[in-house]
Each structure stands twice: as structure tokens, then as C-alpha cells.
Design a protein around this motif. Structure first.
Motif, short mmCIF file in Angstrom:
data_model
loop_
_atom_site.label_atom_id
_atom_site.label_comp_id
_atom_site.label_asym_id
_atom_site.label_seq_id
_atom_site.Cartn_x
_atom_site.Cartn_y
_atom_site.Cartn_z
N ALA A 1 -4.60 2.91 3.00
CA ALA A 1 -3.73 2.62 4.14
C ALA A 1 -3.86 3.70 5.21
O ALA A 1 -3.89 3.39 6.41
CB ALA A 1 -2.28 2.50 3.68
N HIS B 1 0.78 -1.24 0.00
CA HIS B 1 0.00 0.00 0.00
C HIS B 1 0.81 1.29 0.00
O HIS B 1 0.32 2.33 0.40
CB HIS B 1 -1.02 0.00 1.15
CG HIS B 1 -1.90 -1.21 1.12
ND1 HIS B 1 -2.90 -1.36 0.21
CD2 HIS B 1 -1.87 -2.35 1.85
CE1 HIS B 1 -3.48 -2.54 0.39
NE2 HIS B 1 -2.86 -3.16 1.38
N ILE C 1 -7.29 -3.99 1.08
CA ILE C 1 -6.67 -4.21 2.40
C ILE C 1 -7.31 -5.43 3.04
O ILE C 1 -8.47 -5.65 2.99
CB ILE C 1 -6.83 -2.97 3.31
CG1 ILE C 1 -5.94 -1.87 2.74
CG2 ILE C 1 -6.47 -3.25 4.75
CD1 ILE C 1 -5.97 -0.56 3.48
N ILE D 1 2.05 6.63 1.53
CA ILE D 1 1.11 5.52 1.68
C ILE D 1 -0.21 5.87 1.02
O ILE D 1 -0.57 7.05 0.91
CB ILE D 1 0.89 5.12 3.16
CG1 ILE D 1 0.24 6.25 3.97
CG2 ILE D 1 2.20 4.67 3.79
CD1 ILE D 1 -0.23 5.82 5.36
#
Length: 116
Positions: A26, A8, A116, A22
Motif C-alpha cells: 500500500a 491493506h 492490490i 499500512i
């Protein structure tokens, strides 16, 4: 060109300089960011190494180097305003700029941020 690592991080390539931070996903997952341990300018980094760590009210997470090279600039604003990453992760919340030493590594990165 914007690319993403499995972990990420994003890379925005401008010539042979990669702006690294990031992803929005994230940053949302981390929650309110309270501290960024910025690396030193001039440091040689290799893809996959720990670049720095980010602390939030929820946890602390490592940020990994998405592309090898030399750190040529850090985002000093993050020292006083780490929340910039929450506010604009893929804009004003960038962490470092890396002079890319092996552009072929960019081919291993993704066009979109993975789930994620």
C-alpha cells in the motif's frame, strides 16, 4: 502474530495491543507520503471505520480500522516524518496502537497482504 486486512492495513499483535499501519504494498502504491492525519489517543474505534487519512504526492487515501478497540498510542514521529511509512511501513512507519476489545475479529484478517 501479523495479520492483514483486505484494505491493506496490517496488525501486529503483542498481547492485547495491536500495532496498526499500512502494508508495504500500500505504501508503494501511494508513492511519496507527505502527511498523516493522526487520530486522538483514547478514541474508541470500530473495525471498518476510517482510522485516519494519508496524503501523498499522488493522492489521499483513508486508512481503516482493522480491529476494534481503544487507541492507546500514536506514532508522533509521523507528524514530522510521514516518509517513515515509505521507508519502513511495517516497522518504524506504524500509525497507532490499539487495545483490542474483540480478539475474535483477528480471525477475519488474512495471513498475507492481498494483491492490490
Amino acid at each position: 502474530m501479523k495479520k492483514y486486512a483486505q484494505t491493506h492495513e496490517y496488525v501486529i499483535l503483542e498481547g492485547n495491543i495491536a500495532k496498526v499501519g499500512i502494508s508495504k504494498k500500500a505504501a508503494e502504491e501511494l508513492g511519496d507520503i507527505t502527511y498523516v492525519d493522526l487520530p486522538e489517543i483514547g478514541k474508541e474505534v470500530k473495525k471498518g471505520e476510517v482510522l485516519c487519512s494519508i496524503e501523498s504526492v499522488k493522492s489521499a487515501e483513508d486508512v481503516y480500522v482493522p480491529v476494534s478497540g481503544k487507541i492507546v498510542e500514536i506514532n508522533n514521529e509521523l507528524e514530522d516524518k510521514p516518509e517513515l511509512i515509505n521507508e519502513d511501513a511495517e516497522g518504524k512507519g506504524w500509525i497507532v496502537k490499539i487495545e483490542v476489545s474483540d480478539t475474535s475479529e483477528l480471525n477475519e484478517l488474512l495471513d498475507e497482504d492481498p494483491e492490490i
